[in-house]
Each structure stands twice: as structure tokens, then as C-alpha cells.
Scaffold this motif. Sequence first.
Motif, PDB file in Angstrom:
ATOM      1  N   UNK A 226      -1.558  13.640  -1.685  1.00  0.00           N
ATOM      2  CA  UNK A 226      -2.539  13.777  -0.607  1.00  0.00           C
ATOM      3  C   UNK A 226      -3.797  12.985  -0.933  1.00  0.00           C
ATOM      4  N   UNK A 227      -4.295  13.127  -2.167  1.00  0.00           N
ATOM      5  CA  UNK A 227      -5.511  12.405  -2.569  1.00  0.00           C
ATOM      6  C   UNK A 227      -5.279  10.907  -2.511  1.00  0.00           C
ATOM      7  N   UNK A 228      -4.123  10.450  -2.953  1.00  0.00           N
ATOM      8  CA  UNK A 228      -3.825   9.008  -2.950  1.00  0.00           C
ATOM      9  C   UNK A 228      -3.777   8.473  -1.514  1.00  0.00           C
ATOM     10  N   UNK A 229      -3.120   9.209  -0.611  1.00  0.00           N
ATOM     11  CA  UNK A 229      -2.999   8.757   0.780  1.00  0.00           C
ATOM     12  C   UNK A 229      -4.359   8.738   1.462  1.00  0.00           C
ATOM     13  N   UNK A 230      -5.163   9.776   1.240  1.00  0.00           N
ATOM     14  CA  UNK A 230      -6.496   9.804   1.836  1.00  0.00           C
ATOM     15  C   UNK A 230      -7.383   8.700   1.251  1.00  0.00           C
ATOM     16  N   UNK A 231      -7.193   8.387  -0.016  1.00  0.00           N
ATOM     17  CA  UNK A 231      -7.941   7.276  -0.620  1.00  0.00           C
ATOM     18  C   UNK A 231      -7.565   5.956   0.038  1.00  0.00           C
ATOM     19  N   UNK A 232      -6.283   5.795   0.373  1.00  0.00           N
ATOM     20  CA  UNK A 232      -5.843   4.595   1.088  1.00  0.00           C
ATOM     21  C   UNK A 232      -6.477   4.532   2.479  1.00  0.00           C
ATOM     22  N   UNK A 233      -6.564   5.681   3.151  1.00  0.00           N
ATOM     23  CA  UNK A 233      -7.219   5.737   4.460  1.00  0.00           C
ATOM     24  C   UNK A 233      -8.681   5.328   4.340  1.00  0.00           C
ATOM     25  N   UNK A 234      -9.346   5.846   3.316  1.00  0.00           N
ATOM     26  CA  UNK A 234     -10.754   5.516   3.089  1.00  0.00           C
ATOM     27  C   UNK A 234     -10.917   4.034   2.792  1.00  0.00           C
ATOM     28  N   UNK A 235     -10.051   3.491   1.954  1.00  0.00           N
ATOM     29  CA  UNK A 235     -10.133   2.073   1.611  1.00  0.00           C
ATOM     30  C   UNK A 235      -9.927   1.201   2.853  1.00  0.00           C
ATOM     31  N   UNK A 236      -8.962   1.565   3.684  1.00  0.00           N
ATOM     32  CA  UNK A 236      -8.690   0.820   4.916  1.00  0.00           C
ATOM     33  C   UNK A 236      -9.900   0.865   5.841  1.00  0.00           C
ATOM     34  N   UNK A 237     -10.519   2.023   5.965  1.00  0.00           N
ATOM     35  CA  UNK A 237     -11.705   2.166   6.813  1.00  0.00           C
ATOM     36  C   UNK A 237     -12.864   1.330   6.267  1.00  0.00           C
ATOM     37  N   UNK A 238     -13.028   1.296   4.944  1.00  0.00           N
ATOM     38  CA  UNK A 238     -14.103   0.511   4.344  1.00  0.00           C
ATOM     39  C   UNK A 238     -13.925  -0.978   4.615  1.00  0.00           C
ATOM     40  N   UNK A 239     -12.697  -1.460   4.493  1.00  0.00           N
ATOM     41  CA  UNK A 239     -12.428  -2.883   4.746  1.00  0.00           C
ATOM     42  C   UNK A 239     -12.724  -3.225   6.207  1.00  0.00           C
ATOM     43  N   UNK A 240     -12.243  -2.382   7.137  1.00  0.00           N
ATOM     44  CA  UNK A 240     -12.466  -2.631   8.564  1.00  0.00           C
ATOM     45  C   UNK A 240     -13.950  -2.552   8.921  1.00  0.00           C
ATOM     46  N   UNK A 241     -14.659  -1.595   8.312  1.00  0.00           N
ATOM     47  CA  UNK A 241     -16.089  -1.454   8.582  1.00  0.00           C
ATOM     48  C   UNK A 241     -16.850  -2.679   8.097  1.00  0.00           C
TER      49      UNK A 241
END
Length: 411
Positions: A226-241
Motif C-alpha cells: 500500500x505504501x509503495x503504491x501510494x508513493x507511486x501515486x504521489x510521485x506521478x502527481x509531483x511530476x505532473x504538477x
Amino acid sequence: PFLRLLRCFANEDFAEEEAGRFTDVDRRALQARMANLMFTLGRCIFRYRGGGVQYMPYFLENTVDREGKAQGGSGKSTLIETFVAFVRNVCNVNGKDISANGDFARNFSNFVRHQHDVVHIEDFPKMAIDPLFNYASGSFRSRSLFENPEEIDHEEAPNIVLTSNFMVQSTDESALGRVQFGGMSHYFSREVAVMNKEGRRLDTIMPDMVLSGKPEVWDGEQRGQIIYTLAKCLQFCMVCTNLHVQVAVPGSELLVRLSRTELGDSFYDWFTNFLEKPHIYNAPIAINEIFGDYRRYLDPSKARVDNVSRTKFYENMQKYCAKPAHGVLFMPIKPLLSASEINRSKKKAEDGTEKSYLRKGSSWLTRTFVDAEGRVHRARVLSKNAGDGSVTGGAVWFSKAGAEPKDAEEL
């Protein structure tokens, strides 16, 4: 299992997949929906609020039977209260208790500064989202009973996340620019015994998931995933932002929901069916004629709900066609003048050029007549030839995008 759960949240074509009819087009659509869901989840976790990032995550179902009908049970609240709460402290606010009357800060009386990172408004009601505008782009205000309001600067304010069964009621650009939609499928649903409707539970995908929703009781491997998947979501959001990009819900489902909210279910259903008729394009259509068809389509109760008037009807046609995604152009033919009025208007033209006008009443009408043998027929005639003194009240012209008249002369 958590990644599979996210895939189910995003998979709008699960019935096709289960039936073995899952195509490459469906697979690409699923990938796009996954990207939207992961970006929106990442926005819930991402604390950065500068650089023009002034929108709130807003989770809702992609499709509903009718816009006024609540069809929850897709797992929106679980996504926030269980999984986002696994990495952020969430303050849950019951949307049914939200009130726009008085000081709006009182709705967040349970918020505790330096403790809560996310404010989750669960089941946001069918109300205007305008009171939250300042919370999205400015400071955060909360107020407990018998206490003074507390204000937190925008950079340090908590993220506001909404889950709702209804589309945003304010459909102007100001409102839509302050939300980031997260589209949810109907893969999961509640069981309704009285309707003999089977449900589909989240724990069919994550067997270790408990009803209490406390991830701390799960095994370490599951929590690590769960932590790894949410970290991927966060990383994706940071790149897009960083690229100033928002990942929208793909497809036309939310566009349909927006249009239904703005125009009303009855008008949307009637108008989309009307636009499927090939003969309406590139021909003058009498407004009174189609308005009469619409009135006959409605029953009295819907007429009251949809606030039927000729002016409202005309505005709704304009609003629908103003969205480029619908692919229909709307051109009012105005003014519809008589021959003497045309001559007067020509004389008043300042630049000396003559303007072409459609003569008053020259638009298509549908007439019913009975022949000598008693058979009923319907025919389309020009109103100027109708012979019954019909007054059209104006005409409109519909064209499909790419097939519109080149200029006024062709029109």
C-alpha cells in the motif's frame, strides 16, 4: 492486492472483460482511467499547494442512471478513509451536515491544527460548491463551538478532498477549475436484498481487509504494498504538477454528467435524441416547432422540475452546442424579417453593403393532414407555404463540426 483494487476502481468496462470481450481500446481506456485515479490520489497526499495548484480532489462515479439519483457504494469513502488515512491524518466531515448558512468555518469544528493533514468531506450533498472556493485558493478557516475562528495560511492548510454521489452543481469555469475529478467505476456496489441485487465487496479483492478499516492490523507485506503504491501515486502527481498538467477523467462520461447537471435530465435526453435525426442538419429549423415537440415529450411533473420556458429552452440548446466535445454547431438565424423590414435594414447599413436575411417564417415545420381515405400523414413544409398563418418565432441552424456552411452566403 491494493494495485488490483485500484484497477477495479478504475475499470469501467469490467463487464466486457469478464465476458472475454476486452479489446485493446478498452485496455487503453483503463490505463487512462488508472492514470487519472493515481494522479487524484497523489493530489490527496501531496502537501504542496503553491504554484497555481488550487484545486480539490473530487471523487464520484463516472456514470449514473439519472443525475438526480444517488448511486453510491463504489468505494469512494473507503479509498480516502482507509488508504489515504494510512499515510495522512484525515479529518472526516459528514457531508449531510454541511451547511452554507452562517459561518462556513463551523463545518470544520472537528479539525485539529498540526494533527490533521487532510479534510475529507464525505457524501458532499447536491449543493453549490462556491463556499469552498476560498478554501481551495486561499486560507483554511475552522471554528469550534464557543471559540473564535482559527485561520491557517494557504501554504500550510490541509488538503480538502470531497467524495460525492452528485456532479458539481456549479458548472461554470470558476467552479470546474477548482476541482480535480477522480472517476470511479461501478465494479463495487452495495447489496440490496429487497431488490434482489447482488453486491460486490472490496474484501473479495483484498481478503485481509477488515470492516474496521484499520490497516495497522494487516500483515507487513500488505502494508508495504500500500505504501509503495501510494508513493507511486504521489510521485506521478509531483511530476505532473511540475509540468503544470492535470490528468482528467478520459472519455465522455463526466461530460455527460456535467451536461445533465447543467441542462436537466429531461432536456438532455430529448436533445441528444433530436440531434440523432439526420434531416435537422444544415436546414432552418423553427424554434416554436421543436419547442412544441419538447413540451409534448415532457409530462407535467417534469415540466415543473425542468423549469420549461421558451427562453430557457433556447439557452439550453446554446449551452449544449457551446461544448466542442459535442461536435454540434448552433447558429441562430436572426433577425427573421419581412420584405419591408429587410429593405429598411439595408438602408440603415452604415457600410453600404447589403446583408442577406432569411424571410420571416421561412423555416421547416411538420404538419399532420388526413387524406381522402382517412389516412394520417406527416409532412415537412416551409412555414411560408404552410397556408395556416403559422408564426415560427425564429429559426435556428444546426451543423455538425466540420460540415458547417463556409460563409453567410452559403447559409
